[in-house]
Motif scaffolding. Structure first.
Motif, mmCIF file in Angstrom:
data_model
loop_
_atom_site.group_PDB
_atom_site.id
_atom_site.type_symbol
_atom_site.label_atom_id
_atom_site.label_comp_id
_atom_site.label_asym_id
_atom_site.label_seq_id
_atom_site.Cartn_x
_atom_site.Cartn_y
_atom_site.Cartn_z
ATOM 1 N N VAL A 16 -3.584 1.205 -2.030
ATOM 2 C CA VAL A 16 -3.507 2.564 -1.461
ATOM 3 C C VAL A 16 -4.055 2.536 -0.034
ATOM 4 N N THR A 17 -3.608 3.484 0.705
ATOM 5 C CA THR A 17 -4.135 3.642 2.066
ATOM 6 C C THR A 17 -4.538 5.091 2.250
ATOM 7 N N GLY A 18 -5.290 5.334 3.268
ATOM 8 C CA GLY A 18 -5.627 6.712 3.620
ATOM 9 C C GLY A 18 -4.431 7.355 4.317
ATOM 10 N N PRO A 19 -4.564 8.613 4.737
ATOM 11 C CA PRO A 19 -3.457 9.277 5.441
ATOM 12 C C PRO A 19 -3.137 8.546 6.751
ATOM 13 N N GLU A 20 -1.844 8.308 6.957
ATOM 14 C CA GLU A 20 -1.424 7.564 8.151
ATOM 15 C C GLU A 20 -0.519 8.392 9.047
ATOM 16 N N ARG A 21 0.308 9.221 8.392
ATOM 17 C CA ARG A 21 1.264 9.996 9.163
ATOM 18 C C ARG A 21 0.893 11.468 9.068
ATOM 19 N N PRO A 22 1.401 12.227 10.016
ATOM 20 C CA PRO A 22 1.188 13.671 9.907
ATOM 21 C C PRO A 22 1.820 14.174 8.607
ATOM 22 N N GLY A 23 1.140 15.021 7.918
ATOM 23 C CA GLY A 23 1.666 15.546 6.646
ATOM 24 C C GLY A 23 1.114 14.816 5.434
ATOM 25 N N ASP A 24 0.524 13.633 5.628
ATOM 26 C CA ASP A 24 -0.108 12.942 4.490
ATOM 27 C C ASP A 24 -1.321 13.744 4.028
ATOM 28 N N LEU A 25 -1.489 13.764 2.706
ATOM 29 C CA LEU A 25 -2.627 14.531 2.168
ATOM 30 C C LEU A 25 -3.938 13.819 2.486
ATOM 31 N N PRO A 26 -4.982 14.591 2.712
ATOM 32 C CA PRO A 26 -6.292 13.968 2.916
ATOM 33 C C PRO A 26 -6.672 13.108 1.706
ATOM 34 N N LEU A 27 -7.516 12.119 1.957
ATOM 35 C CA LEU A 27 -7.875 11.165 0.899
ATOM 36 C C LEU A 27 -8.533 11.858 -0.297
ATOM 37 N N ALA B 125 4.180 12.740 -12.214
ATOM 38 C CA ALA B 125 4.251 11.722 -11.159
ATOM 39 C C ALA B 125 5.069 12.232 -9.977
ATOM 40 N N ARG B 126 6.171 12.919 -10.281
ATOM 41 C CA ARG B 126 7.003 13.459 -9.193
ATOM 42 C C ARG B 126 6.230 14.498 -8.390
ATOM 43 N N ALA B 127 5.552 15.374 -9.126
ATOM 44 C CA ALA B 127 4.794 16.428 -8.437
ATOM 45 C C ALA B 127 3.648 15.818 -7.635
ATOM 46 N N SER B 128 3.039 14.792 -8.184
ATOM 47 C CA SER B 128 1.930 14.154 -7.498
ATOM 48 C C SER B 128 2.401 13.520 -6.192
ATOM 49 N N THR B 129 3.539 12.852 -6.246
ATOM 50 C CA THR B 129 4.063 12.194 -5.055
ATOM 51 C C THR B 129 4.389 13.213 -3.959
ATOM 52 N N ALA B 130 4.964 14.315 -4.397
ATOM 53 C CA ALA B 130 5.380 15.330 -3.427
ATOM 54 C C ALA B 130 4.198 16.158 -2.928
ATOM 55 N N ALA C 153 0.827 -1.203 0.000
ATOM 56 C CA ALA C 153 0.000 0.000 0.000
ATOM 57 C C ALA C 153 0.866 1.259 0.000
ATOM 58 N N ALA C 154 0.327 2.300 -0.634
ATOM 59 C CA ALA C 154 1.038 3.580 -0.677
ATOM 60 C C ALA C 154 0.014 4.692 -0.526
ATOM 61 N N GLN C 155 0.516 5.865 -0.324
ATOM 62 C CA GLN C 155 -0.370 7.017 -0.272
ATOM 63 C C GLN C 155 -1.018 7.229 -1.642
ATOM 64 N N ALA C 156 -2.213 7.742 -1.660
ATOM 65 C CA ALA C 156 -2.974 7.860 -2.911
ATOM 66 C C ALA C 156 -2.221 8.699 -3.948
ATOM 67 N N THR C 157 -1.681 9.830 -3.530
ATOM 68 C CA THR C 157 -1.007 10.698 -4.507
ATOM 69 C C THR C 157 0.178 9.994 -5.137
ATOM 70 N N GLU C 158 0.917 9.267 -4.300
ATOM 71 C CA GLU C 158 2.087 8.549 -4.806
ATOM 72 C C GLU C 158 1.665 7.443 -5.764
ATOM 73 N N ALA C 159 0.671 6.671 -5.339
ATOM 74 C CA ALA C 159 0.215 5.547 -6.158
ATOM 75 C C ALA C 159 -0.360 6.035 -7.487
#
Lengths: 383, 229
Positions: free
Chosen positions: B112-123, B191-196, B37-43
């Motif tokens: 994909v997973t929802g936000p898990e850590r502080p700083g993760d973007l909302p779903l 993809a880079r911008a999306s991940t960041a 699983a990864a963050q949605a933006t990254e995936a």
């Protein structure tokens, strides 16, 4: 529509297919494009419809609605006949109801009703060609371009093509037709566009007539043709088609004599059908046939003009066939008695009578070229 | 134009030519998300990169479905511009149909997973960024597929070379240290911008770049179509 100094080649280093072509066709006019295989007939037609752009030059005043029947209909498509025609109707801007109505009409008229739900790849060549014909006519075209439209069609539909062409002409459209089967004898009043060496020479039907007597007068543009209705004059009331058979060596002088007598010669062909692929080259009428086989000559002098047939020079063994039942037995050529059914010509089968119509057995080739061994058909009007 | 696009889409589906790119896309995405699983933006950023060649291939297949003579008949019936636009629109719609599949699939395979850590973007924001990333690669993929189609190339070999070379070029020229990144559509950059987590400026810049590249490529397609006889 006018092709103004049109040049075309298929690549930067490729040879020119069309060179300085300058032709014109006006509403209500028809023209037959003639020439050998690969000489550029289809290219010329595709330039006319707008599929190909000239490398140089320009096509002016092309009508807004163009109907094109390609030489080979692309039947390898995953639609039924009804779906395809309806789709093409929608692409041509017809509303759903109008497309359905128009498609139903053409399906009925072209005898496609039994194939409405048949997928295109399952159609025979001739049926697919009918679909190609129908899609070109879904909207009344200002320019109808038919590339070998008779190819593969059955006899009733072959008869229908000139009628459809006449309707387009009556509607103020122009018609361009290419043909190598000699079927354009059914369009005796269409101008002739002879394609050779990349150039196009245009002759009126009258000019084509004169060529039989040896003159050759290319002109730059399509001259005015007789009234539209005249295209169907041969099948009209008061006109009969008489087929005669003469030895090939006398075909030329027979044609000339018939024309001198004021008759309209529709075609000349060898009595035996040519081998496959042999009938493509337009043959020039004045060229004397090489083989001493029999030729069939068709003349449409009008019923009242039939008695002029005896003006033909003596044709030993020749026969004159009353093609239309209403026509009385034509006075025979001196050495040949009038017979109702033909096979009276030594060395060749007789020409079958054409009951009640101008139908032409598909062996003739309209003339502009120089290959005397091929069947020849002359088309002209009464002079 | 819409009737023409509809007819081409119907033909594309009925000939089953739509299946190979769909299957290839599903397989590629499933393999991609199988790693964990990864963050949605990254995936979704990587998903857009993986889908780019699939969408380009699908476009080429769609435009190649129609026989050449039928395409010419369409030119006669609808006009040159409408015929050209009808094909591009049909390809765009076919590509658009893959986007929701690409957005949904990772949820089915636990990619994909929802936000898990502080700083993760909302779903919701992650889904929006993912949608943007996929929509951004679509016009570029359609343009590349059109350039590789039979109508624009003079031989099947040239078409294949244009497709493969185009995809490889997009990836190579889109690398972070590329000296000519603006020559290729910004697939990897997206993809880079999306991940960041993209900011407004990078979204605008990448969108403008992608649209401009696609417009130029489609103009090239139109030019090739006009030039090719």
């Amino acid at each position: 529509m006018r092709l103004d100094q049109v040049w075309l080649r298929y690549g930067v280093r490729a040879p020119w297919v069309l060179r300085a072509v300058e032709v014109e066709i006006s509403p209500g006019q028809s023209a037959v494009v003639l020439g050998r295989n690969g000489v550029g007939k289809s290219t010329l037609l595709q330039v006319a419809v707008g599929v190909l752009d000239p490398t140089r030059g320009v096509v002016r005043d092309r009508p807004a609605t163009v109907g094109w029947v390609p030489e080979r209909f692309p039947a390898d498509q995953p639609y039924t006949v009804g779906q395809y025609l309806t789709g093409m109707g929608r692409i041509r801007g017809l509303s759903g109801a109008a497309a359905a109505r128009t498609v139903a009409g053409w399906i009925e008229r072209l005898g496609l009703a039994a194939y409405r739900d048949v997928r295109l790849p399952a159609l025979s060549k001739g049926t697919a060609q009918k679909v190609g014909l129908a899609q070109a006519l879904l909207r009344p075209p200002g320019l109808l371009v038919l590339d070998e439209p008779w190819e593969g069609l059955d006899a009733p539909t072959r008869e229908l093509v000139p009628e459809l062409i006449g309707e387009v002409l009556d509607g103020g459209g122009a018609v361009l037709v290419s043909d190598h089967r000699g079927e354009t004898v059914r369009l005796p009043h269409a101008a002739r566009w002879n394609v050779a060496d990349g150039t196009v020479t245009v002759s009126s039907p009258a000019t084509a007539d004169r060529r039989v007597a040896g003159s050759r007068t290319p002109v730059g543009t399509v001259p005015a043709v007789p009234p539209v209705a005249a295209d169907r004059r041969v099948s009209g009331a008061g006109t009969s088609v008489v087929e005669i058979a003469v030895p090939t060596v006398q075909a030329l002088e027979t044609v000339a004599a018939l024309r001198r007598a004021g008759h309209q010669v529709l075609g000349v062909r060898l009595a035996e059908p040519p081998p496959a692929g042999h009938g493509d080259t337009p043959a020039e009428l004045p060229a004397p046939p090489r083989t001493p086989t029999a030729s069939g000559t068709r003349a449409a002098p009008g019923a009242q003009a039939v008695p002029a047939v005896p003006a033909v020079p003596a044709v030993p063994g020749g026969s004159v066939v009353p093609a239309v039942p209403a026509v009385p037995a034509v006075p025979a050529v001196p050495a040949g008695p009038a017979v109702p059914a033909v096979p009276a010509v030594p060395g060749g089968p007789g020409v079958p009578a054409v009951p009640g119509g101008p139908g032409v057995p598909a062996a003739g080739v309209d003339g502009g070229g120089e290959q005397p061994a091929k069947p020849v058909v002359a088309t002209g009007e009464e002079s | 134009m819409t009737a023409l696009a509809r007819m081409r889409l119907v033909g594309f589906v009925r000939t089953a030519r739509a299946l190979p790119p769909l299957i290839a896309g599903l397989v590629a995405l499933t393999v991609l998300y199988g790693g964990g699983a990864a963050q949605a933006t990254e995936a979704y950023g990587v998903s857009a990169v993986v889908l780019f060649p699939v969408l380009a291939w699908q476009t080429k297949l769609l435009l190649d479905t129609e026989p050449d003579t039928q395409r010419r008949l369409a030119v006669v019936a609808a006009g040159r511009r409408a015929e050209l636009a009808g094909g591009v629109i049909a390809a765009g719609l076919a590509g658009l149909a893959l986007v929701p599949v690409a957005l949904l699939l990772p949820w089915l395979v636990g990619g994909v997973t929802g936000p898990e850590r502080p700083g993760d973007l909302p779903l919701a924001l992650g889904l929006t960024v993912g949608l943007w990333a996929h929509l951004l690669v679509l016009p570029a993929a359609v343009a590349l597929g059109a350039l590789a189609s039979r109508a624009a190339t003079s031989s099947p070999l040239y078409g294949l070379a244009a497709l493969v070379g185009g995809v490889v070029g997009v990836y190579v020229l889109g690398l972070k240290d590329s000296v000519l990144p603006w020559i290729a559509p910004p697939v990897l950059a997206t993809a880079r911008a999306s991940t960041a987590g993209p900011d407004g400026w990078s979204v605008a810049l990448l969108t403008g770049h992608a649209l401009l590249w696609s417009a130029v490529a489609l103009a090239g397609y139109a030019w090739l179509r006009r030039r090719r006889r």
